[in-house]
Design an enzyme around this catalytic site. Structure first.
Site, PDB file in Angstrom:
ATOM      1  N   ASP A 148       0.872  -1.167   0.000  1.00  0.00           N
ATOM      2  CA  ASP A 148       0.000   0.000   0.000  1.00  0.00           C
ATOM      3  C   ASP A 148       0.915   1.223   0.000  1.00  0.00           C
ATOM      4  O   ASP A 148       1.895   1.260   0.739  1.00  0.00           O
ATOM      5  CB  ASP A 148      -0.841  -0.017   1.290  1.00  0.00           C
ATOM      6  N   ASP A 191      -3.141   4.740  -2.447  1.00  0.00           N
ATOM      7  CA  ASP A 191      -4.249   5.271  -1.649  1.00  0.00           C
ATOM      8  C   ASP A 191      -4.796   6.567  -2.261  1.00  0.00           C
ATOM      9  O   ASP A 191      -4.038   7.403  -2.755  1.00  0.00           O
ATOM     10  CB  ASP A 191      -3.699   5.551  -0.241  1.00  0.00           C
ATOM     11  N   GLU A 246      -6.606   3.471  -5.898  1.00  0.00           N
ATOM     12  CA  GLU A 246      -7.864   3.524  -5.145  1.00  0.00           C
ATOM     13  C   GLU A 246      -8.607   4.777  -5.590  1.00  0.00           C
ATOM     14  O   GLU A 246      -8.146   5.902  -5.353  1.00  0.00           O
ATOM     15  CB  GLU A 246      -7.609   3.594  -3.636  1.00  0.00           C
ATOM     16  N   HIS A 260     -11.197  -2.746   3.637  1.00  0.00           N
ATOM     17  CA  HIS A 260     -11.175  -2.354   5.051  1.00  0.00           C
ATOM     18  C   HIS A 260     -11.956  -1.076   5.350  1.00  0.00           C
ATOM     19  O   HIS A 260     -11.994  -0.637   6.501  1.00  0.00           O
ATOM     20  CB  HIS A 260      -9.712  -2.200   5.487  1.00  0.00           C
ATOM     21  N   ASP A 261     -12.531  -0.460   4.326  1.00  0.00           N
ATOM     22  CA  ASP A 261     -13.315   0.762   4.532  1.00  0.00           C
ATOM     23  C   ASP A 261     -14.810   0.522   4.351  1.00  0.00           C
ATOM     24  O   ASP A 261     -15.602   1.462   4.473  1.00  0.00           O
ATOM     25  CB  ASP A 261     -12.884   1.851   3.529  1.00  0.00           C
TER      26      ASP A 261
HETATM   27  C1  NOJ Z   1      -8.237   5.261   2.034  1.00  0.00           C
HETATM   28  C2  NOJ Z   1      -7.896   4.125   2.941  1.00  0.00           C
HETATM   29  O1  NOJ Z   1      -8.350   2.928   2.374  1.00  0.00           O
HETATM   30  C3  NOJ Z   1      -8.513   4.429   4.279  1.00  0.00           C
HETATM   31  O2  NOJ Z   1      -8.470   3.335   5.153  1.00  0.00           O
HETATM   32  C4  NOJ Z   1      -7.818   5.617   4.852  1.00  0.00           C
HETATM   33  O3  NOJ Z   1      -8.416   5.986   6.076  1.00  0.00           O
HETATM   34  C5  NOJ Z   1      -7.870   6.799   3.884  1.00  0.00           C
HETATM   35  N1  NOJ Z   1      -7.598   6.433   2.539  1.00  0.00           N
HETATM   36  C6  NOJ Z   1      -6.870   7.842   4.263  1.00  0.00           C
HETATM   37  O4  NOJ Z   1      -5.583   7.374   3.954  1.00  0.00           O
END
Ligand code: NOJ
Length: 534
Positions: A104, A206, A269, A330-331
Site C-alpha cells: 500500500d 491510496d 484507489e 477495510h473501509d
Molecule cells: C483510504 C484508505 O483505504 C482508508 O483506510 C484511509 O483511512 C484513507 N484512505 C486515508 O488514507
C-alpha cells in the site's frame, strides 16, 4: 476487441488479488496486533486458496492515528509489524510460492509526525514549507475555503506557530502533500524505487484521485443529494479538491517508474463514477494498470442495476484497459453483512466469474460479517470523529478467524479489536473440509477460474435476463454461462438470445445436482450457477 487475442496476459490479469489488513490477519508475538511473521505463517493457506497476489495494507512506521494510513517513514517497517528483515523474509516466501506482493502506498498525505511535515511546519521559510498545502486565512479570518475533511469538520487546520492553515483531506494528523512541488514528486518516487528495488511487485495507491487540488483553491459547491444521516464530508461535492486533470501527470510519472522494472503493477484507489474512473487508465494506457472498480460496493444489490453497470463498465473501458472487480475492503461493510449469508455466496460467484482481476478482502472467503463493537471499544477515527452516524470501520476489520481455539488462534494476547462471537463455528479450520462451506465454494470458484482460460482471460458476453436474474457468458477455448439469482425466491431463466445446452459445474446451493441442462433453467432462491456450454 477480442481479449483472448492479446499476445500475453500478465500475472495481475490472470490471477486473483487478496487483501490483508495486517493488524487483523495473524499475530505471531502475542501483542494482540497482527504482524509480518504472522502473515508468513499463513502463506500456505493463501497458496492453498489459490490466490496470485497479496496486497498488504500499510506496515510503515506510523503513529497509527489512522491505523497506518498516516505514514511517518515511507521506507521503513513499524516495529509493531516487524522489521525490514521480516519484510524481506515475507517477500522471499511469497515469491518462493510463485505469488506476488503488493504494498500500500499513501502518497496523498503523510503523518504530521513525518520529518518532512515537522520541518515544513517549523517556519514559513523552511525549505520544506511548500511540500504541504499552507494557506493564509480567508477574508473572514477563518479557513481559506470551504473544503471539508473526509473524517469530519473542516479540511483546514490552523497552525499557531506560523499563523497559517494547512489542508488535510483526512485527519489533521494526515497533512496533504503538495504534489505540484517537484521535490515532493521526487521524494515519493524515490520511496517507490526503494521498495521496487527490494522486489515488491506493485503498489495499491491510496486515494489516487485526491492527489492534486485546484490551484485557485475555489470553494466546493453544495451537494444537492446530501441527507443528514450522511457523513459531513458529503455536504459538498469535492469538485475542486479532488480529481483534477493534473493528477494524470502524477499517475503517469508513477507508471513510468514502474515501467523501468519488469512486470510490476499499479492499482489506484479511486471512488468515482465509471466515466471518470476509466480516465485513470491514462492516455494509451499509460496510467494505472488497475483503477479499482468499486461498483459492486456502491450499487444496491439489484440484478438489473448490476448487470447494466457491468455493461456500462465494459463499454467504457479503453482499448486494452484491463477490468477489475472488488466486493469489499477495510473501509466498507462486509459483503456478508450487506447482502446476507446466502447472497454472499452468489456475490462470490459473480466476483470470481466476471471478466477482470478480482480482489478478495481477507475473511470474506469464510463469510465473515460486520462485528458489533461496543461504543467504548471503538478505535477507528472516522467513527470517533463523527459519533452517532455509525461510520466506524472497526466492524469490518476484526481479527481473522482461523480455528475454534482462544481468539480464533489470531492471537494468544488480547486482540486489538474483539472477534466475531460466532468464530467457534465459523473459521478456516471448520470450513476447510466442509463441502457446503463458504470457503469450499471460494476455493472451487478460484480453482475453476485459475484453470479455465475462458474464466480468467475469456471474453465477456452479456446475456439478456429479466427480474432478479443476472447472466453472462465467458468465452475462450470453452464457453461458460453464469446465471445468478439475486433474490431469495426461485426463478426461471428462459433466455431469448442464447441457446442453452450444457452441464452445471458449480452451484452456490450445496444440494443442487450437477446435471445437464437444456433450454430452460429453474433456479433456487439465492442460487448462482456456473454452466459449461457444450
Ligand atoms: C483510504 C484508505 O483505504 C482508508 O483506510 C484511509 O483511512 C484513507 N484512505 C486515508 O488514507
Amino acid at each position: 476487441m477480442d481479449q483472448t487475442q492479446q499476445p500475453k496476459h500478465l500475472w495481475w490479469q490472470k490471477g486473483i488479488i487478496y487483501q490483508i489488513y495486517p493488524r487483523s490477519f495473524m499475530d505471531s508475538n502475542a501483542d494482540g496486533v497482527g504482524d509480518i511473521q504472522g502473515i508468513i505463517t499463513k502463506l500456505d493457506y493463501l497458496q492453498w486458496l489459490g490466490i496470485q497476489a497479496i496486497w498488504v495494507s500499510p506496515v510503515y512506521p506510523s503513529p497509527m492515528a489512522d491505523f497506518g494510513y498516516d505514514i511517518a517513514d515511507y521506507t521503513g517497517i513499524h516495529p509493531l509489524f516487524g522489521s525490514l528483515k521480516d519484510f524481506d523474509a515475507l517477500l522471499k516466501q511469497v515469491h518462493g510460492r510463485g505469488m506476488k506482493l503488493i504494498l500500500d502506498l499513501v502518497p496523498n498525505h503523510s503523518s504530521d509526525q513525518h520529518p518532512w511535515f515537522l520541518e515544513s511546519r517549523s517556519s514559513r521559510d523552511n525549505p520544506k514549507r511548500d511540500w504541504y498545502l499552507w494557506h493564509d486565512p480567508g477574508k473572514d479570518g477563518g479557513p481559506p475555503n470551504n473544503w471539508l475533511s473526509v473524517f469530519g469538520g473542516s479540511g483546514w487546520e490552523w497552525d499557531e506557530t506560523t499563523s497559517q492553515y494547512y489542508y488535510h483531506a483526512f485527519l489533521k494528523e494526515q497533512p496533504d502533500l503538495n504534489w505540484r512541488n517537484p521535490e515532493v514528486q521526487q521524494a515519493m518516487l524515490d520511496a517507490m524505487r526503494f521498495w521496487m528495488d527490494r522486489g515488491v511487485d506493485g503498489f495499491r495507491v491510496d486515494v489516487m484521485w485526491h492527489m492534486v487540488k485546484d490551484n485557485q483553491w475555489r470553494n466546493n459547491p453544495p451537494n444537492p443529494d446530501y441527507k443528514p444521516h450522511m457523513a459531513t464530508y458529503e455536504k459538498l461535492t469535492p469538485a475542486y479538491s479532488t480529481d483534477q486533470p493534473e493528477v494524470h501527470e502524477i499517475v503517469g510519472m508513477m507508471r513510468r517508474l514502474m515501467d523501468e522494472y519488469e512486470d510490476r503493477l499499479i492499482i489506484g484507489e479511486i471512488y468515482l463514477p465509471i466515466h471518470k474512473l476509466v480516465t485513470y487508465y491514462g492516455i494509451n494506457n499509460q496510467g494505472a494498470h488497475l483503477p479499482f472498480n468499486f461498483q459492486l460496493i456502491a450499487l444496491p444489490w439489484n440484478a438489473r442495476q448490476i448487470s447494466s453497470t457491468i455493461d456500462q463498465y465494459e463499454g467504457a473501458l479503453p482499448a486494452n484497459g484491463w477490468p477489475n472487480w472488488v466486493l469489499g475492503n477495510h473501509d466498507q461493510s462486509r459483503i456478508a453483512s450487506r447482502v446476507g449469508k446466502s447472497q454472499a455466496r452468489v456475490a462470490a460467484m459473480l466476483l470470481l466469474t466476471l471478466r477482470g482481476t478480482p480482489t478478495i478482502y481477507y475473511g470474506d472467503e469464510i463469510g465473515m460479517h460486520d462485528v458489533a463493537i461496543p461504543e467504548e471499544e471503538v478505535q477507528d477515527p472516522q467513527g470517533l470523529n463523527m459519533p452517532g452516524l455509525n461510520l466506524s470501520r472497526d466492524p469490518f476489520r476484526t481479527p481473522m478467524q482461523w480455528d475454534d481455539s482462544l481468539n480464533a488462534a489470531f492471537t494468544t494476547g488480547k486482540p486489538w479489536l474483539r472477534l466475531a462471537e460466532d468464530y467457534k463455528r465459523n473459521n478456516v479450520q471448520a470450513q476447510k473440509d466442509d463441502a457446503e462451506s463458504m470457503l469450499t465454494l471460494y476455493r472451487r470458484l478460484i480453482e475453476l477460474r485459475n484453470t479455465e482460460p475462458a474464466l480468467h482471460i475469456g471474453n465477456y458476453i452479456p446475456v439478456y435476463t429479466e427480474n432478479d436474474l443476472l447472466a453472462f457468458i465467458r468465452e475462450a477455448d470453452k464457453r461458460f454461462l453464469v446465471v445468478l439469482n439475486l433474490s431469495h425466491a426461485p426463478g426461471y431463466f428462459t433466455p431469448t438470445d442464447v441457446e442453452i445446452h450444457g452441464r452445471i459445474l458449480l452451484s452456490t446451493c450445496a444440494d443442487r445436482q450437477l446435471n445437464e441442462v437444456q433450454g430452460k433453467i429453474t433456479l433456487n432462491g439465492d442460487e448462482g450457477l456456473l454452466i459449461e456450454l457444450f
